[in-house]
Scaffold this active site. Structure first.
Site, short mmCIF file in Angstrom:
data_model
loop_
_atom_site.label_atom_id
_atom_site.label_comp_id
_atom_site.label_asym_id
_atom_site.label_seq_id
_atom_site.Cartn_x
_atom_site.Cartn_y
_atom_site.Cartn_z
N CYS A 172 81.11 44.53 50.00
CA CYS A 172 79.90 43.80 50.39
C CYS A 172 79.03 44.66 51.30
O CYS A 172 77.80 44.59 51.24
CB CYS A 172 80.27 42.50 51.10
SG CYS A 172 81.01 41.23 50.04
N CYS A 202 78.02 38.21 42.96
CA CYS A 202 78.40 39.23 41.99
C CYS A 202 79.38 38.63 40.97
O CYS A 202 80.20 37.77 41.31
CB CYS A 202 79.03 40.42 42.70
SG CYS A 202 77.88 41.37 43.71
N CYS A 240 79.90 37.02 52.77
CA CYS A 240 79.75 38.44 52.47
C CYS A 240 79.32 39.23 53.69
O CYS A 240 79.44 40.45 53.71
CB CYS A 240 78.74 38.65 51.34
SG CYS A 240 77.07 38.14 51.76
#
Length: 251
Positions: free
Chosen positions: A122, A204, A232
């Site tokens: 991240c 993602c 994240c």
């Protein structure tokens, strides 16, 4: 700006934003002195904000983080949204060298193996590009809502981001998901088709799954981790400096 003055400005701005509708909140921020940036992940909340910015022709930059691991549906929605509202969504990408270093240390999908590895991913794919997107900005607009997770239940309309030295604006803080969906339907706002397939929160592709009936909105994000406050790093106080080295100075 000092910590005290940044916090004071955020508190005053929070009070001003509270009584306004979405268009009014965004117009208020657009009229402030200093650069304002809205970062969109193309989720349903962010599409509501993008539609309001485009429809009202407000002078606020729109940016997105092209992590290299997004769903195809998300990537396609970027151009579709630009065309729908005649706006530019500026893309920010991870650095090639950062990705190579990550893969060398953890492997391409090493984020499944540990929280440390996931935070590192991240960091290079989101936090460092975000730092570039927000460089020189005074105001950062997000799609955070109180109903998204317990970790976001106290989200204000405006808050001081002391690490980045700016004020974060959350114009949808008090909107619940039913209001969001009704607004999208009424305004015919384009949204990610994955929302209709059980993905209320989309990040993602390797790190997002559809949720099960009764699960919280963000239960599909990093689902293999046990921590109920999975993030994240974009929107938590510890975020940048604890997840990637030298992130504070980069921002």
């Amino acid at each position: 700006m000092t910590t005290q003055s940044l916090e004071a400005e955020a508190k005053a701005l929070n009070d001003r934003l509270e009584g306004l509708d979405l268009a009014g909140r965004l117009a208020l921020v657009a009229g402030l002195e200093g650069r304002a940036v809205f970062t969109t992940s193309l989720g349903i909340e962010d599409q509501v904000i993008t539609a309001a910015l485009g429809s009202n022709r407000l002078d606020i930059e729109v940016a997105t983080l092209k992590t290299g691991r997004l769903f195809n549906e998300t990537v396609a929605l970027i151009e579709a949204t630009e065309e729908a509202y005649d706006i530019l969504i500026k893309r920010y990408y991870p650095e090639k060298a950062d990705i190579e270093d990550y893969v060398a240390q953890y492997g391409m999908n090493g984020f499944y193996e540990s929280v440390e590895a996931r935070h590192a991913c991240c960091g290079v794919r989101k936090l460092r590009p975000l730092a570039r997107a927000l460089e020189g900005a005074s105001y950062w607009i997000t799609g955070l809502r109180r109903g998204q997770s317990g970790n976001r239940a106290a989200t204000p309309y405006a808050e001081a981001d002391l690490e980045r030295g700016l004020i974060k604006i959350n114009p949808l803080a008090d909107w619940d998901i039913d209001v969001i969906r009704a607004h999208v339907a009424a305004e015919a706002i384009p949204v990610n088709p994955l929302h209709g397939r059980g993905y209320p929160s989309i990040g993602c592709e390797p790190c997002t799954r559809a949720i099960k009936p009764g699960e919280p909105e963000r239960a599909g994000r990093w689902w293999w981790e046990n921590d109920e406050k999975r993030e994240c790093g974009l929107h938590v106080a510890e975020a940048a400096s604890s997840i990637i080295p030298n992130a504070s100075s980069a921002a």
